[in-house]
Scaffold this motif. Structure first.
Motif, PDB file in Angstrom:
ATOM      1  N   LEU A 278       0.809  -1.229   0.000  1.00 52.47           N
ATOM      2  CA  LEU A 278       0.000   0.000   0.000  1.00 52.47           C
ATOM      3  C   LEU A 278       0.842   1.280   0.000  1.00 52.47           C
ATOM      4  N   GLY A 279       2.031   1.216  -0.559  1.00 51.17           N
ATOM      5  CA  GLY A 279       2.881   2.403  -0.669  1.00 51.17           C
ATOM      6  C   GLY A 279       3.644   2.772   0.587  1.00 51.17           C
ATOM      7  N   LEU A 280       3.693   1.880   1.556  1.00 51.24           N
ATOM      8  CA  LEU A 280       4.334   2.184   2.835  1.00 51.24           C
ATOM      9  C   LEU A 280       5.813   1.810   2.890  1.00 51.24           C
ATOM     10  N   LEU A 281       6.317   1.126   1.874  1.00 55.46           N
ATOM     11  CA  LEU A 281       7.677   0.602   1.960  1.00 55.46           C
ATOM     12  C   LEU A 281       8.761   1.658   2.155  1.00 55.46           C
ATOM     13  N   PRO A 282       8.698   2.828   1.498  1.00 60.63           N
ATOM     14  CA  PRO A 282       9.752   3.820   1.777  1.00 60.63           C
ATOM     15  C   PRO A 282       9.866   4.162   3.264  1.00 60.63           C
ATOM     16  N   SER A 283       8.728   4.300   3.932  1.00 58.90           N
ATOM     17  CA  SER A 283       8.746   4.620   5.368  1.00 58.90           C
ATOM     18  C   SER A 283       9.259   3.447   6.194  1.00 58.90           C
ATOM     19  N   LEU A 284       8.917   2.222   5.790  1.00 56.24           N
ATOM     20  CA  LEU A 284       9.353   1.062   6.554  1.00 56.24           C
ATOM     21  C   LEU A 284      10.854   0.826   6.398  1.00 56.24           C
ATOM     22  N   TYR A 285      11.358   0.988   5.182  1.00 53.33           N
ATOM     23  CA  TYR A 285      12.806   0.844   4.962  1.00 53.33           C
ATOM     24  C   TYR A 285      13.588   1.961   5.654  1.00 53.33           C
ATOM     25  N   GLN A 286      13.176   3.195   5.415  1.00 53.33           N
ATOM     26  CA  GLN A 286      13.937   4.322   5.971  1.00 53.33           C
ATOM     27  C   GLN A 286      13.828   4.372   7.491  1.00 53.33           C
ATOM     28  N   GLY A 287      12.653   4.036   8.015  1.00 55.68           N
ATOM     29  CA  GLY A 287      12.495   3.996   9.469  1.00 55.68           C
ATOM     30  C   GLY A 287      13.418   2.979  10.107  1.00 55.68           C
TER      31      GLY A 287
END
Length: 428
Positions: A278-287
């Protein structure tokens, strides 16, 4: 620096409170340097896992619907597994919170007739209904799983003789809670957890050892998975999300255990194949990449809080000089009035909802009214500056988080300011 004092004063921190904080900080330089070194190690560990798994820009693509062939999602799980040194990982936004992750792990690996054992006494409040200690629909008890616990010794350590005696033919899974939760016991080090796991495996080699790792990730250079845990479980809106993950949880461990968790989360036969990001991967990786640094700031804040409130005469767990094994700092304030003043200060220091006043209320999953202060970018994110606690004796408040050390520092000073203003404590 005069300008800094003036800035704090504009935020509501009076000079005497600011100077009190600076006096406390002057004795913490060596401890803070050690925390920085640990964060540097953990940062390198995460970076190595990302490089080893060849993370690239295509990993950030959004998927919807079934989420078939989501390479970014699958690679993120490989990064978690590599970081925590496990065979497999399940890292999903479909896991709504830490309690949900624990419920998935338990229900996936316990069958009717099995027994669940807690070697650290009563579990965290929200797990009582999951297990069936407090009656609830769809609890493990309702599905025929029995429960046994071994209380800690009076000094807060594990009762090894009691644990060995408690493990029986039906004991299938041992759940170890690393952090103190809403108890005033010490949190456990990875080494202590390893000793319990070794005992359990010696008594019954096929037993599953699961660790609730919430609040503990990146606090040490090793994790419970490095000392024999079959599963470690946590929430992405705590340590490993680095303040950027808007939702999610993880389960890392043996492939056989994680596979069952994936079937329980989705459906038998589907497992890890479905679940759009659902487009959340950038936040999950960077977090996850930022998490070691964010955790180091939260640790400094916890140590700062311990040293301030210990000097003022309050009981703090852990104390001001003890080694840290999670980011939570408990302070026994002795009255509901002090709890509310403390939380009012944390709320007033928040970037979001700083103008509201936290009040106790009956939160789902708890057996007492709970006061929570958290002006967070992500609702309920306890890696962000927050404080909470049940309104019951010994009236302990649990402080944690802070996306930066400077924000954690401000929050602690503001909590002290509110107590001083209300005449509930005096600077000593």
């Amino acid at each position: 620096m005069k300008e800094l004092e003036q800035m704090y004063e504009s935020l509501g921190i009076k000079r005497e409170v600011y100077e009190y904080g600076e006096m406390i900080l002057s004795g913490l330089k060596d401890r803070f340097a050690a925390i920085d070194q640990m964060a540097e190690y953990n940062q390198a560990k995460v970076l190595h896992a990302m490089q080893e798994n060849r993370v690239d820009a295509t990993c950030f693509a959004a998927t919807t619907g079934y989420g078939y062939d989501d390479l970014g999602r699958d690679k993120l799980e490989k990064v978690y597994a590599a970081t925590f040194h496990t065979e497999a990982a399940l890292v999903r936004p479909q896991i709504t919170c830490g309690t949900h992750a624990l419920a998935v792990a338990l229900s996936a690996n316990l069958l009717p007739g099995d027994e669940l054992l807690s070697p650290n006494g009563a579990p965290y409040d929200t797990l009582e209904e999951v297990i069936g200690i407090r009656e609830s629909k769809c609890s493990l008890k309702e599905y025929g799983v029995s429960y046994k616990q071994v209380d800690l010794l009076p000094d807060g350590s594990f009762d090894f003789a009691g644990i060995e005696k408690a493990i029986g033919p039906k004991t299938k899974l041992v759940t170890i809670q690393r952090s103190k939760g809403y108890a005033t016991r010490p949190s456990f080090s990875v080494a202590q957890i390893g000793e319990v796991i070794a005992l359990c495996k010696r008594v019954k080699p096929d037993i599953i050892c699961m660790v609730d790792n919430c609040y503990g990730e990146f606090v040490e250079t090793i994790e419970p998975s490095d000392v024999g845990a079959d599963m470690i479980v946590g929430s992405l809106i705590k340590n490993p999300g680095g303040g950027l993950a808007p939702i999610g949880g993880y389960i890392c461990g043996k492939a056989s255990c994680v596979e069952r968790c994936a079937y329980r989360l989705s459906a038998p036969g589907l497992g890890q194949e479905v679940g759009a990001n659902l487009g959340l991967l950038p936040s999950l990786y960077q977090g996850f990449f930022l998490a070691p640094n964010v955790v180091s700031g939260a640790l400094k804040g916890a140590i700062f809080a311990a040293n301030i409130y210990e000097r003022l005469g309050f009981k703090v767990i852990p104390n001001g000089s003890e080694e840290r094994h999670d980011i939570i700092q408990a302070v026994e304030l002795g009255s509901a009035e002090r709890m509310l003043a403390f939380c009012k200060g944390i709320q007033a220091a928040a970037p979001v909802d700083s103008y509201v006043t936290p009040v106790p209320w009956a939160m789902p999953g708890y057996d007492a009214d709970v006061v929570m202060a958290a002006g967070a970018f992500v609702q309920g994110s306890s890696i962000e500056l927050s404080a909470d606690g049940p309104i019951r004796e010994p009236y302990a408040v649990y402080f944690q988080g802070g996306l930066t050390w400077y924000h954690a520092k401000l929050g602690i000073l503001m909590s002290l300011q509110k107590l001083v203003d209300a005449g509930l404590t005096e600077l000593k």
